[in-house]
Scaffold this active site. Structure first.
Site, PDB file in Angstrom:
ATOM      1  N   GLY A 222       0.798  -1.222   0.000  1.00 20.25           N
ATOM      2  CA  GLY A 222       0.000   0.000   0.000  1.00 20.25           C
ATOM      3  C   GLY A 222       0.827   1.266   0.000  1.00 20.25           C
ATOM      4  CG  HIS A 223       0.217   6.061   1.173  1.00 21.55           C
ATOM      5  ND1 HIS A 223       0.354   6.758  -0.004  1.00 21.55           N
ATOM      6  CD2 HIS A 223       0.475   6.947   2.176  1.00 21.55           C
ATOM      7  CE1 HIS A 223       0.672   8.020   0.264  1.00 21.55           C
ATOM      8  NE2 HIS A 223       0.762   8.153   1.581  1.00 21.55           N
ATOM      9  CG  PHE A 224       2.855   4.660   5.321  1.00 23.25           C
ATOM     10  CD1 PHE A 224       3.851   5.471   5.845  1.00 23.25           C
ATOM     11  CD2 PHE A 224       1.558   5.149   5.289  1.00 23.25           C
ATOM     12  CE1 PHE A 224       3.573   6.743   6.325  1.00 23.25           C
ATOM     13  CE2 PHE A 224       1.263   6.419   5.779  1.00 23.25           C
ATOM     14  CZ  PHE A 224       2.272   7.222   6.287  1.00 23.25           C
TER      15      PHE A 224
END
Length: 486
Positions: free
Chosen positions: A262-264
């Site tokens: 995901g994003h992180f």
């Protein structure tokens, strides 16, 4: 076993006290780590542990984030965050670094790169968007919140709560058990401090200014072509995978890795990202030594360019009129054969400058040299009226003949059918002033001067020479005129 010693310090930037983490040898390649929302430098703790004995890693907290302290009344915009990060870079003496950009680090980092192009040895992009196709519907909805829009502040405040903060970490991951709870817990702690939600609201309402800058940043990337590593979590709900691939339009030589997270992305995929990052820094930090012939090296600008190239450890052949007849293709060919690039800085009577262009363009292919940077004039730049400065009755008569010759040289380059990758660099039309390199100049492909906030176009000879060698090293501004200024 080597374990890095991590220091936790503050640097004073005006009235802002910037907290930062630092590890690694002082003489090692530098990684400047720019964090995202709603986190701070602590998001890089495991990366610092992984690479902090091999490289010098520096991670600051922005104003409104982490441990950084700001005075009452601080104005939270992305321009102001960049002002502080730029001041931080100066405060701790960084003049060259590989720039790691994540999320908010994208708009801060690209603004910084445009202000300090010579400082950026390489660019790492990790879920830091700069393209329209890299915006999800969710992201577009948040960007629509801006000052004056009814309910905008309330909608921003709805995302500054623990469930949303946690979901930014765990959302899109393959195995949430690999994501430590420390990150989102600490982020929420900082978000809940007095005044922090107001800071985040202000930045969220300012985010639309970043999207407005996308074309400018894309132009900078295409012109400067910094070495780039793009690492992207494909399941990012804000910045979808298309945003990663879009960079290749402007950075076709970039290395791209899309990961199933995901994003992180660092939270779950540090074991994949850290080796990629280490290899990238190893490959990009030490620039290739070039063999550069400078024709006109006995002059003011040619001499400055020669000194800048030597300062960067390039091999320079300094050529004056006693060494080469710049109007004779055979003489030029013999003088520059075996070089990687040629810089020409000449002027003289009898239309010497356009005759030199014709000879050099004929000579370089025969000499096996594919790169030319021609130091031209500022008189052919366009004034606000649309006329060339040289055509104005106020243009100094003493410089007119040379300026017209330099304009003719540019016309020859633009119409030439040549395999040579040429660039023509114009200084400001008036204020090319004595002075050393500051590293704070801008360079851009355009036919109008670059001006500062006061509308003035100026640059020192040292910064002008640095921009010339930047273009040689980076292979930027190919078949274009570019100009330099503050």
């Amino acid at each position: 076993m080597e374990i890095p010693r991590v220091s936790h310090r503050f640097a004073q930037v005006g009235d802002v006290r910037v907290f930062y983490r630092e590890a690694g040898p002082s003489d090692a390649p530098v990684l400047l780590l720019l964090h995202g929302f709603p986190s701070a430098s602590h998001q890089f703790r495991r990366l610092i542990d992984a690479l902090g004995t091999r490289f010098r890693l520096i991670a600051p907290d922005y104003p409104g984030f982490g441990h950084t302290e700001v005075p009452d009344g601080f104005t939270y915009t992305f321009e102001r965050l960049t002002d502080v990060v730029e001041g931080f870079v100066d405060a701790i003496g960084l003049d060259r670094f590989v720039l790691y950009t994540f999320d908010f680090g994208g708009p801060v980092g690209l603004r910084l790169a445009m202000r300090r192009p010579a400082a950026v040895a390489g660019l790492v992009v990790q879920n830091a968007n700069a393209y329209e196709e890299g915006l999800s519907d969710l992201a577009r909805g948040m960007i629509a919140n801006r000052p004056g829009v009814a309910g905008a502040e309330e909608r921003v405040r709805e995302i500054l709560v623990l469930p949303v903060t946690r979901d930014q970490y765990e959302g899109g991951t393959g195995d949430p058990a690999l994501v430590a709870p420390d990150g989102w817990t600490l982020d929420q702690h900082f978000l809940d401090l007095p005044g922090r939600k107001e800071a985040q609201v202000a930045l969220a309402l300012d985010y639309h200014t970043n999207v407005a800058q996308y074309p400018v940043w894309q132009q900078w990337l295409a012109e400067h072509r910094p070495p780039a590593l793009i690492v992207w979590g494909r399941n990012d709900p804000f910045f979808p995978e298309a945003g990663a691939h879009a960079y290749l339009r402007d950075l076709p030589d970039a290395e791209l890795h899309v990961l199933d997270t995901g994003h992180f992305a660092l939270e779950e995929c540090l074991p994949q990202i850290a080796p990629l990052l280490a290899d990238f820094v190893d490959r990009t930090w030490a620039p290739r030594t070039l063999r550069i012939a400078v024709i006109g090296a006995t002059g003011n600008l040619g001499g400055a360019v020669s000194r800048e190239a030597l300062d960067r450890a390039h091999r320079v052949t300094a050529l004056g009129s006693a060494d080469v007849d710049v109007t004779d293709a055979a003489s030029v060919k013999d003088a520059v054969a075996g070089h990687d690039a040629v810089v020409v800085a000449v002027k003289g009577p009898d239309h010497l400058v356009p005759r030199a262009v014709a000879a050099v363009l004929a000579a370089l292919p025969a000499a096996g040299v594919g790169r030319l940077v021609f130091l031209g004039g500022g008189g052919s730049l366009l004034a606000p009226s649309g006329e060339r400065f040289v055509d104005s009755p106020r243009f100094p008569q003493v410089y007119r003949e040379t300026a017209l010759d330099q304009a003719a040289a540019l016309d020859l380059l633009r119409t030439a059918q040549t395999p040579v990758d040429w660039s023509y660099v114009s200084p400001p039309p008036v204020h090319l002033v004595p002075g050393d390199k500051t590293g704070r100049y801008r360079a851009q492909a355009r036919d109008t001067p670059l001006t500062d906030d006061a509308g003035e176009s100026r640059v020192t000879v040292g910064d002008y020479a640095a921009a010339v060698i930047d273009a040689v090293e980076q292979g930027s501004f190919v078949r274009q005129r570019f100009t330099v200024g503050y």
